[in-house]
Scaffold this motif. Structure first.
Motif, PDB file in Angstrom:
ATOM      1  N   HIS A   7      26.269  47.535  59.778  1.00 27.93           N
ATOM      2  CA  HIS A   7      27.712  47.353  59.615  1.00 27.93           C
ATOM      3  C   HIS A   7      28.017  46.741  58.248  1.00 27.93           C
ATOM      4  N   ILE A   8      29.192  47.049  57.732  1.00 29.63           N
ATOM      5  CA  ILE A   8      29.587  46.629  56.386  1.00 29.63           C
ATOM      6  C   ILE A   8      30.935  45.919  56.458  1.00 29.63           C
ATOM      7  N   TRP A   9      30.970  44.718  55.888  1.00 37.43           N
ATOM      8  CA  TRP A   9      32.202  43.929  55.805  1.00 37.43           C
ATOM      9  C   TRP A   9      32.507  43.656  54.344  1.00 37.43           C
ATOM     10  N   PHE A  10      33.777  43.609  53.990  1.00 37.80           N
ATOM     11  CA  PHE A  10      34.187  43.333  52.618  1.00 37.80           C
ATOM     12  C   PHE A  10      34.915  41.996  52.576  1.00 37.80           C
ATOM     13  N   PHE A  11      34.358  41.038  51.811  1.00 41.90           N
ATOM     14  CA  PHE A  11      34.982  39.741  51.567  1.00 41.90           C
ATOM     15  C   PHE A  11      35.382  39.700  50.095  1.00 41.90           C
ATOM     16  N   ALA A  12      36.647  39.947  49.804  1.00 44.53           N
ATOM     17  CA  ALA A  12      37.082  40.093  48.414  1.00 44.53           C
ATOM     18  C   ALA A  12      37.543  38.785  47.783  1.00 44.53           C
ATOM     19  N   TRP A  13      37.791  37.749  48.582  1.00 45.76           N
ATOM     20  CA  TRP A  13      38.412  36.545  48.036  1.00 45.76           C
ATOM     21  C   TRP A  13      37.438  35.726  47.192  1.00 45.76           C
ATOM     22  N   ASP A  14      37.954  34.654  46.580  1.00 46.42           N
ATOM     23  CA  ASP A  14      37.224  33.903  45.562  1.00 46.42           C
ATOM     24  C   ASP A  14      35.857  33.404  46.022  1.00 46.42           C
ATOM     25  N   GLU A  15      35.751  32.965  47.265  1.00 43.86           N
ATOM     26  CA  GLU A  15      34.500  32.400  47.760  1.00 43.86           C
ATOM     27  C   GLU A  15      33.638  33.425  48.499  1.00 43.86           C
ATOM     28  N   GLY A  16      34.047  34.696  48.434  1.00 46.23           N
ATOM     29  CA  GLY A  16      33.233  35.750  49.021  1.00 46.23           C
ATOM     30  C   GLY A  16      32.952  35.534  50.488  1.00 46.23           C
ATOM     31  N   ALA A  17      31.691  35.791  50.902  1.00 48.05           N
ATOM     32  CA  ALA A  17      31.311  35.692  52.309  1.00 48.05           C
ATOM     33  C   ALA A  17      30.842  34.294  52.684  1.00 48.05           C
ATOM     34  N   CYS A  18      31.169  33.297  51.867  1.00 52.77           N
ATOM     35  CA  CYS A  18      30.799  31.921  52.209  1.00 52.77           C
ATOM     36  C   CYS A  18      31.355  31.530  53.568  1.00 52.77           C
ATOM     37  N   TYR A  19      32.549  32.040  53.900  1.00 50.99           N
ATOM     38  CA  TYR A  19      33.166  31.670  55.180  1.00 50.99           C
ATOM     39  C   TYR A  19      33.041  32.789  56.218  1.00 50.99           C
ATOM     40  N   ALA A  20      31.997  33.601  56.112  1.00 51.81           N
ATOM     41  CA  ALA A  20      31.734  34.588  57.154  1.00 51.81           C
ATOM     42  C   ALA A  20      31.292  33.890  58.432  1.00 51.81           C
ATOM     43  N   PRO A  21      31.804  34.282  59.599  1.00 46.73           N
ATOM     44  CA  PRO A  21      31.332  33.669  60.851  1.00 46.73           C
ATOM     45  C   PRO A  21      29.868  34.022  61.095  1.00 46.73           C
ATOM     46  N   LYS A  22      29.166  33.133  61.743  1.00 44.98           N
ATOM     47  CA  LYS A  22      27.729  33.312  61.932  1.00 44.98           C
ATOM     48  C   LYS A  22      27.399  34.583  62.701  1.00 44.98           C
ATOM     49  N   GLU A  23      28.326  35.059  63.549  1.00 50.24           N
ATOM     50  CA  GLU A  23      28.054  36.219  64.398  1.00 50.24           C
ATOM     51  C   GLU A  23      27.844  37.501  63.605  1.00 50.24           C
ATOM     52  N   ILE A  24      28.351  37.567  62.373  1.00 53.25           N
ATOM     53  CA  ILE A  24      28.274  38.834  61.637  1.00 53.25           C
ATOM     54  C   ILE A  24      27.291  38.777  60.466  1.00 53.25           C
ATOM     55  N   TRP A  25      26.524  37.679  60.343  1.00 51.31           N
ATOM     56  CA  TRP A  25      25.730  37.526  59.127  1.00 51.31           C
ATOM     57  C   TRP A  25      24.587  38.540  59.015  1.00 51.31           C
ATOM     58  N   ASN A  26      24.212  39.199  60.089  1.00 53.59           N
ATOM     59  CA  ASN A  26      23.201  40.249  59.994  1.00 53.59           C
ATOM     60  C   ASN A  26      23.679  41.435  59.164  1.00 53.59           C
ATOM     61  N   SER A  27      24.980  41.594  59.057  1.00 50.81           N
ATOM     62  CA  SER A  27      25.553  42.773  58.424  1.00 50.81           C
ATOM     63  C   SER A  27      25.454  42.705  56.907  1.00 50.81           C
ATOM     64  N   MET A  28      25.808  43.818  56.282  1.00 49.00           N
ATOM     65  CA  MET A  28      25.892  43.886  54.824  1.00 49.00           C
ATOM     66  C   MET A  28      27.262  43.374  54.392  1.00 49.00           C
ATOM     67  N   MET A  29      27.272  42.448  53.435  1.00 47.01           N
ATOM     68  CA  MET A  29      28.510  41.877  52.931  1.00 47.01           C
ATOM     69  C   MET A  29      28.807  42.438  51.537  1.00 47.01           C
ATOM     70  N   LEU A  30      29.980  42.971  51.372  1.00 47.04           N
ATOM     71  CA  LEU A  30      30.456  43.376  50.054  1.00 47.04           C
ATOM     72  C   LEU A  30      31.316  42.235  49.522  1.00 47.04           C
ATOM     73  N   VAL A  31      30.992  41.740  48.350  1.00 42.53           N
ATOM     74  CA  VAL A  31      31.668  40.563  47.814  1.00 42.53           C
ATOM     75  C   VAL A  31      31.872  40.728  46.310  1.00 42.53           C
ATOM     76  N   HIS A  32      32.640  39.800  45.735  1.00 41.59           N
ATOM     77  CA  HIS A  32      32.711  39.648  44.289  1.00 41.59           C
ATOM     78  C   HIS A  32      32.009  38.365  43.843  1.00 41.59           C
ATOM     79  N   TRP A  33      31.587  37.559  44.804  1.00 44.45           N
ATOM     80  CA  TRP A  33      30.996  36.240  44.525  1.00 44.45           C
ATOM     81  C   TRP A  33      29.596  36.211  45.112  1.00 44.45           C
ATOM     82  N   GLY A  34      28.596  36.445  44.254  1.00 42.85           N
ATOM     83  CA  GLY A  34      27.213  36.541  44.725  1.00 42.85           C
ATOM     84  C   GLY A  34      26.466  35.230  44.631  1.00 42.85           C
ATOM     85  N   ASN A  35      27.025  34.165  45.181  1.00 42.43           N
ATOM     86  CA  ASN A  35      26.408  32.840  45.099  1.00 42.43           C
ATOM     87  C   ASN A  35      25.304  32.708  46.144  1.00 42.43           C
TER      88      ASN A  35
END
Length: 783
Positions: free
Chosen positions: A467-495
Motif C-alpha cells: 500500500h502507498i500513502w502520500f504525506f505531503a506536509w512539512d514533517e512528512g510521515a513523522c506523524y503516520a499512525p503506527k498501524e500503517i508504517w509497513n506501507s510505502m510512504m511518499l513524502v517530501h521530508w526524508g528525515n
C-alpha cells in the motif's frame, strides 16, 4: 472563445443526458480494439511515460547483469538518461525496458443506488453505494448534516471563538461557508472572514486594521445606503463607477468567484476536472449518470464504449446474455496492460473531495485554479504535488479496477488539505487535538486505514506492505499512525532521524514530539528501504523552458554558490524562531551572508561570487541559472530549493544531515549533486572550489539529463489536453511544456515501483500467481 456555461461552478445538479450502451439479446464478444493504435495511451498522451523497445528473447536466459550494464566512474548505471544506483539501474535497463503487456480483466459495474443518490451525490456503479456531496450523508444521501460555521457562543463571544468560517450572516450548513443569503440583492456573494465584522484601526504598527470577532458589522454589510461601505447589496457597475461605497475588507476568496464583487462565476478545481464526464460543483465532481469515481473516470455498463478512458483501451468486452441478465450488474473487459498495476481506493469523500469542496481559500490544496475566463492559473502551492500525482495515477494505463491483479494499492488521503484547512470550520475538529495539526492528521490517516481494513480484503493479505500513502506536509510521515508504517510512504521530508531525532518544524502546531507512542509508535520519519521522497510541486514557468535555463553552459554561470531565502531572526522579516531550518540557514548566513543583517554585518567569509541573501529577487530563476552550485537547505522541514536548483540547471549543494532528498535512495546523487555535512559549512567555499572543472561539467550535464524527473509534466500535459478541448489556442505554458518529452516525476515513480515489485524481500511471502510480462531472468529477487 468557446462557451463554458456548462462547466460553471454550480451547486445544483444538472440534468445531463446519458449515453447508453445498447445490448443485443444474444451473447456478444467484442474482439477488436476500440480505437486505432495511433490513439493508444502512449500515442495520445506522449512518450514521456515509458518507451518500450522490442523484447530481446535472449533475456529469457540468466544473464550477467553486472557485465551487461556496467557502472560508470561515479558508480551509477544510466537508464533513460538518469544515473541510478547500480542494482536499480541494471534491473531497469535489462527488465523495465522489455516489459510486455499482459491481459487484465477489468469489471465494469452496473449496480444502482437508492433513489440514484437523490441528486446529492454520485452512485458508485461497482458497489451500489453513494458518494455524497458535502453536507449530505446516509443511504441515498438523504441525511442533511447541518455543518455549523461557528463554534459555540458565549456572552463575550456571541459568534463563538474565531475560526476561518466564523459567520455573522447566512451560514450555508452544507459547507460551513458564509454568504449574504436570501433577502439581499446578491445572496450568493461570500461574506468571507473579516467582511462581516467591525474593523478596528490600531495606532501601531503602521495603523494596522484588525477585526473585532465579537462585534458584527451587519449594518454596513447589508446597507443600501450608497454613502456607507456596503457589500451584499452593492451593484458592481455602480461600485466600479465610484457611485457607491463598499467595505474593503470583503473579497471573493471562495473558489468559482471572481471580480471585486464576485460578479463572475468560473470553473472550480476538481480532480482531473471530472474527466469530461461531469461538472465541478465547488471541488466535487457531479458525474454524468453513467459515470462515477472521484473524477468521473470510471464507466458503467451503460456508458458508451467509444467514450471509455484511455486506461481501459483497447478492450475485449464480454456482454452477458440478456436472458440471464436483464439488468446485469457488471460486464468484463479484458485490457492489455503493462505492470506495475495500481488499484486506487474509493475512499469516502471526507478524505479528499469534501476537503476541496468546502475550502475557504481558492488556492488551498490544489495545483491550479481557473480564471474568470476559465483559463488555467497554476498555483505556487508546493503541496500541489499530492493532487498532481493522484490525477496522473487515475488517468494512467497502470491503473486497474481489479484489486486481485493489482501490484500496489494507493490510498488517496489529502493531508496537505486537512492541515491547510484545519482552522476552517468546527466539523474539522482541530480543537479536539489541542490545536495540533500533526495530531489531527495522524487521526485522519488512521481513520482511512480503518476504513480500508474493514471494507476491503487487500490490506490483510500483505499487512499493508503493498500500500502507498502520500504525506505531503512539512514533517512528512513523522506523524503516520503506527498501524500503517509497513506501507510505502511518499513524502517530501526524508528525515531518517539519524541526527535530527525530533520534530524539526518551527511551527508549534505541526510538532509531533508529544504524540504518544501508543498512537504513533516509534518509527522514524523516513525509511529509505521502503519509502520514497518525491519532488515538490513547482508552478510551470514557460519562460524558463523557452530560455532553456536548465541547459545554460558552464561559461555563463559566473556565481560559484547561490542561496536566496529566509535566513532567520538576524535579518529583517526573518523567521523569529531559532529553531527555524534547524539553525542551518542561520549558520550559512553567519559565514557567507552577502546582505547585511540587522546589525549591518556581512558573513565572516563573504565573497564576491558567493550569494547568500534573504532578498528575493525578481530575477530569481535567472540568478539560479547563472550559478554553478545552489544551496539546498531545509526550511520548516523540507523546502523547494532542490527543485529550484535542478530546474535551472544548477548543481545542488545539500546541507541537511541524515535527510534524504527526492529519489536519493534510488538515484546516484554523486553524479549530479554535492553533499556536505552541517559541521562543514565554514569550509563550503573551499570544498566547492576544490572540485575540478571536468567533474563540474559532468555534474552540470547530468542535471540537464534529469531535470524533467523533478517536474510533474504528466499532470501539466493532462491539463493542456483538457484546455485544448475547450479553447482554440494554447497558452504559453501549454506550448512550451508540450515540447518536453523526457521522463518526469510520474514516469520515475512508475519505474521505481516496477523495480521494487520484483526486489522487495517481503514479496517472497506472497503466494500470488501472476503474469508479469517479464523474462524469467528478471523475476529474481536480488541483483
Amino acid at each position: 472563445m468557446v462557451s463554458f456555461k456548462s462547466l460553471k461552478c454550480s451547486w445544483s445538479l444538472a440534468a445531463i443526458p446519458a449515453s447508453l450502451l445498447v445490448v443485443a439479446s444474444a451473447v456478444h464478444l467484442f474482439l477488436t480494439p476500440l480505437f486505432p493504435s495511433s490513439l493508444d495511451y502512449f500515442g495520445a498522451r506522449g512518450e514521456q511515460s515509458l518507451g518500450q523497445p522490442p523484447v530481446d528473447g535472449s533475456l529469457d536466459l540468466n544473464i550477467d547483469f553486472d557485465s551487461r550494464f556496467p557502472s560508470d566512474f561515479h558508480g551509477a548505471v544510466t537508464y533513460r538518461g538518469a544515473p541510478w544506483k547500480p542494482q536499480i539501474g541494471r534491473w531497469l535497463s535489462g527488465c523495465d525496458s522489455v516489459t510486455k503487456e499482459v491481459d487484465i480483466v477489468e469489471s465494469i459495474g452496473g449496480k444502482s443506488c437508492k433513489h440514484d443518490c437523490g441528486g446529492r451525490g454520485v452512485c458508485n456503479r461497482d458497489t451500489g453505494q453513494c458518494r455524497c456531496f458535502h453536507g449530505y450523508s446516509g443511504e441515498g444521501c438523504s441525511e442533511n448534516l447541518q455543518l455549523e460555521c461557528n463554534l459555540p457562543s458565549s456572552s463575550e463571544m456571541p459568534f463563538g471563538p474565531w475560526l476561518v468560517s466564523t459567520c455573522p450572516a447566512h451560514c450555508d450548513k452544507t459547507r460551513a461557508m458564509c454568504f449574504c443569503g436570501e433577502g439581499t440583492k446578491y445572496p450568493n456573494r461570500p461574506v468571507a472572514e473579516a467582511c462581516g465584522f467591525t474593523i478596528n484601526l490600531l495606532s501601531e504598527p503602521e495603523g494596522t486594521k484588525i477585526p473585532d470577532w465579537s462585534k458584527a458589522d451587519l449594518e454596513n454589510v447589508y446597507t443600501t445606503n450608497r454613502s456607507r461601505p456596503g457589500w451584499c447589496n452593492v451593484d458592481p457597475k455602480e461600485a466600479y463607477a465610484h457611485k457607491v461605497k463598499f467595505k474593503e475588507e470583503c473579497d471573493c476568496k471562495y473558489d468559482g468567484h471572481w471580480g471585486r464583487f464576485c460578479e463572475t462565476t468560473a470553473e472550480c478545481s476538481c480532480v482531473n476536472q471530472c474527466s469530461g464526464h461531469g461538472y465541478c460543483r465547488g471541488g466535487a465532481c457531479s458525474c454524468d449518470n453513467v459515470w462515477y469515481g472521484i473524477d468521473c473516470s470510471i464507466p458503467s455498463v451503460s456508458s458508451s464504449i467509444k467514450e471509455w478512458p484511455l486506461w481501459l483501451r483497447p478492450s475485449t468486452v464480454e456482454v452477458p446474455d440478456k436472458s440471464t441478465a436483464d439488468n446485469f450488474a457488471s460486464i468484463n473487459a479484458i485490457v492489455r496492460k503493462r505492470r506495475p498495476l495500481i488499484y486506487v481506493y474509493d475512499l469516502p469523500p471526507d478524505f479528499n473531495s469534501h476537503l476541496l469542496e468546502g475550502r475557504h481559500f481558492r488556492f488551498e490544496c490544489v495545483n491550479r485554479i481557473y480564471s474568470d475566463m476559465n483559463r488555467t492559473l497554476w498555483t505556487n502551492q508546493l503541496y500541489g504535488s499530492q493532487m498532481a500525482l493522484y490525477e496522473s495515477i487515475l488517468a494512467s494505463p497502470h491503473r486497474t479496477l481489479n484489486g486481485n491483479e493489482a501490484d500496489y494499492f494507493f490510498i488517496p488521503v489529502f493531508d496537505s488539505c486537512i492541515i491547510t484547512r484545519a482552522d476552517d470550520a468546527p466539523y474539522l475538529s482541530l480543537r479536539e487535538h489541542m490545536g495540533l495539526r500533526s495530531s489531527l492528521a495522524l487521526d485522519f490517516y488512521k481513520k482511512a486505514y480503518e476504513y480500508i481494513a474493514h471494507h476491503y480484503p487487500y490490506w490483510n493479505i500483505s499487512s499493508g506492505r503493498d500500500h502507498i500513502w502520500f504525506f505531503a506536509w512539512d514533517e512528512g510521515a513523522c506523524y503516520a499512525p503506527k498501524e500503517i508504517w509497513n506501507s510505502m510512504m511518499l513524502v517530501h521530508w526524508g528525515n531518517t532521524n539519524s541526527k535530527h531525532n525530533h520534530s524539526t518544524t518551527a511551527y508549534w502546531g505541526d510538532i509531533w514530539d508529544d504524540i504518544s507512542s501508543h498512537r504513533r509508535g516509534n518509527h522514524p520519519c523516513f525509511d529509505p528501504e521502503k519509502d520514497l521522497v518525491l519532488p515538490a510541486w513547482k508552478k510551470p514557468e514557460p519562460g524558463a523552458v523557452w530560455l532553456k535555463l536548465w541547459a545554460r553552459p558552464r561559461k555563463e554561470r559566473t556565481t560559484l554558490f547561490y542561496f536566496n531565502g529566509n535566513l532567520g531572526p538576524d535579518y529583517k522579516n526573518g523567521r523569529p524562531e531559532d529553531t527555524y531550518s534547524m539553525g542551518i540557514r542561520q549558520n550559512l548566513a553567519a559565514e557567507f551572508g552577502s546582505t547585511p543583517n540587522k546589525k549591518g554585518m556581512l558573513g565572516r567569509q563573504h565573497s564576491a561570487n558567493v550569494t547568500v541573501t534573504p532578498l528575493r529577487s525578481s530575477n530569481y530563476f535567472e540568478e539560479l541559472a547563472s550559478s554553478v552550485f545552489c544551496g539546498v537547505l531545509p526550511g520548516d522541514g523540507w523546502s523547494g530549493r532542490m527543485e529550484d536548483s535542478i530546474h535551472q540547471g544548477c548543481v545542488p549543494v545539500i546541507i541537511q544531515d541524515g535527510i534524504f532528498l527526492p529519489y536519493e535512495n534510488v538515484l546516484n546523487y554523486r553524479s549530479f549533486a554535492v553533499r556536505i555535512t552541517e559541521d562543514e559549512i565554514p569550509n563550503l567555499v573551499k570544498i566547492l572550489r576544490g572540485i575540478n572543472e571536468t567533474e563540474v561539467e559532468s555534474m552540470l550535464a547530468n542535471v540537464r539529463q534529469i531535470w524533467q524527473r523533478f517536474l510533474y509534466l504528466d499532470s501539466i500535459l493532462l491539463e493542456a489536453q483538457r484546455q485544448r478541448r475547450l479553447f482554440p489556442d494554447d497558452e504559453d505554458w501549454a506550448v512550451e511544456f508540450s515540447k518536453l518529452s523526457e521522463d518526469d516525476v510520474f514516469a520515475t515513480f512508475i519505474q521505481i515501483l516496477h523495480y521494487k515489485l520484483h526486489t522487495d524481500p517481503w514479496r517472497l511471502h506472497l503466494n500470488r500467481s501472476k503474469e508479469y510480462g517479464l523474462p524469467k531472468s528478471c523475476l529474481r529477487r536480488s541483483y
